[in-house]
Design a protein around this motif. Structure first.
Motif, short mmCIF file in Angstrom:
data_model
loop_
_atom_site.label_atom_id
_atom_site.label_comp_id
_atom_site.label_asym_id
_atom_site.label_seq_id
_atom_site.Cartn_x
_atom_site.Cartn_y
_atom_site.Cartn_z
N ILE A 255 0.84 -1.21 0.00
CA ILE A 255 0.00 0.00 0.00
C ILE A 255 0.87 1.25 0.00
O ILE A 255 0.49 2.28 -0.56
N LYS A 256 2.07 1.18 0.58
CA LYS A 256 2.97 2.34 0.51
C LYS A 256 3.46 2.57 -0.92
O LYS A 256 3.67 3.71 -1.33
N ALA A 257 3.60 1.49 -1.70
CA ALA A 257 3.93 1.63 -3.12
C ALA A 257 2.79 2.31 -3.87
O ALA A 257 3.01 3.09 -4.80
N VAL A 258 1.54 2.02 -3.45
CA VAL A 258 0.37 2.71 -4.04
C VAL A 258 0.45 4.20 -3.74
O VAL A 258 0.28 5.04 -4.63
N TYR A 259 0.71 4.55 -2.49
CA TYR A 259 0.81 5.96 -2.11
C TYR A 259 1.97 6.66 -2.84
O TYR A 259 1.86 7.83 -3.20
N GLN A 260 3.07 5.94 -3.03
CA GLN A 260 4.19 6.51 -3.79
C GLN A 260 3.75 6.81 -5.23
O GLN A 260 4.02 7.88 -5.76
#
Length: 292
Positions: A255-260
């Motif tokens: 999910i942090k990759a999504v936010y990135q």
């Protein structure tokens, strides 16, 4: 109790490159969710990397979210663990005046019996001044809180109002839905099963992907709560790949990759977690770009 219907999201803790908490990114994430259909916010759950956050950082994270939210959405705070006395002490020493409920995980690692789990939550219920949402996640705790135990707690304690069930077991969801007290909420903790649970009578979801794609995911859950299965499944099928991607390596790296990809936060996580691989990040970036 309607405050816990719909889409709750288990917020990440965004980090700067030096792994300090990025409070500016956190404010942006709160606003992004408030403005795009999320129904309530969950602070300091597993997705928030709660096990590597210090007490001081947790206080500061709560303060930032409370201030930014400014009363717009209900707030749920994760306070749980496998040391019952410590959980009780944290509940007593935390300012819960702006918190609507505590999310408390079934004790991990210790592998208590069902009676041990019951007594753990009984002790917490007796001191907690706000509502309690139980959290069953056998894949992380190494023990399953059985429906009989959940329902026994639901019947015995007025402030135990819901369970976030994340056993990825549809049969267990259905058993809970069939036998629960009328006003007790069954909340999905499995993004891939959330719609099916809602259509079977669940109250909604505490989601990971929901915070990255709040508009689409919350609309899907809303349609499910209205019984509009076909329209809801149209969205479910569109989101299926991204739900698989974000859990492919570890949560919250996905999910942090999504936010990135959305430009809202960095992909930094604290050890022992590591960021998503470049290959996975490319898949996530492509999905977001093509989602429109």
């Amino acid at each position: 109790m309607t405050k816990f219907y719909g889409t709750g999201v288990a917020l990440i803790t965004p980090f700067n490159e030096d792994l300090s908490v990025d409070h500016e990114a956190l404010k942006n994430i709160v606003n992004y969710n408030v403005e795009n259909g999320t129904d309530y916010l969950v602070i300091s759950g597993t997705t928030g990397e709660s096990v590597t956050i210090t007490k001081e950082e947790k206080k500061a994270i709560i303060a930032t979210i409370v201030e930014t939210n400014n009363g717009r959405l209900p707030l749920v705070l994760g306070i749980g663990g496998n040391n019952t006395a410590n959980v009780i002490e944290e509940i007593k020493s935390t300012d819960l005046s702006q918190i609507d409920a505590v999310l408390s995980v079934s004790p991990y690692y210790s592998k208590p019996t069902q009676e041990g789990i019951y007594q753990h939550f009984k002790a917490i219920s007796e001191v907690c001044p706000v509502d309690i949402i139980l959290y069953n996640v056998p894949g992380r705790t190494a023990s399953n809180m059985l429906p009989e135990t959940t329902l026994r707690l639901a019947n015995d304690f007025k402030n135990i109002v819901a369970v976030k069930e994340a056993g990825n077991n549809m049969g267990q969801y259905l058993r809970l839905l069939k036998d629960k007290p009328e006003d007790f909420l069954i909340i999905s903790g499995d993004d891939d099963l959330a719609l099916g649970v809602v259509l079977a009578g669940g109250a909604g979801v505490i989601s990971v992907i929901g915070q990255g794609l709040p508009k689409q995911f919350s609309k899907m859950i809303k349609l499910g709560l209205e019984g509009k299965a076909k329209e809801a499944y149209d969205i479910h099928f569109k989101l299926m790949d991204i739900v698989g991607y974000i859990f492919a390596e570890n949560n919250p790296a996905g999910i942090k990759a999504v936010y990135q990809a959305l430009g809202l936060a960095s992909d930094a996580v604290r050890l022992p977690l590591v960021p998503a691989t470049e290959e996975l990040k490319e898949k996530i970036k492509d999905f977001i770009a093509n989602l429109g």
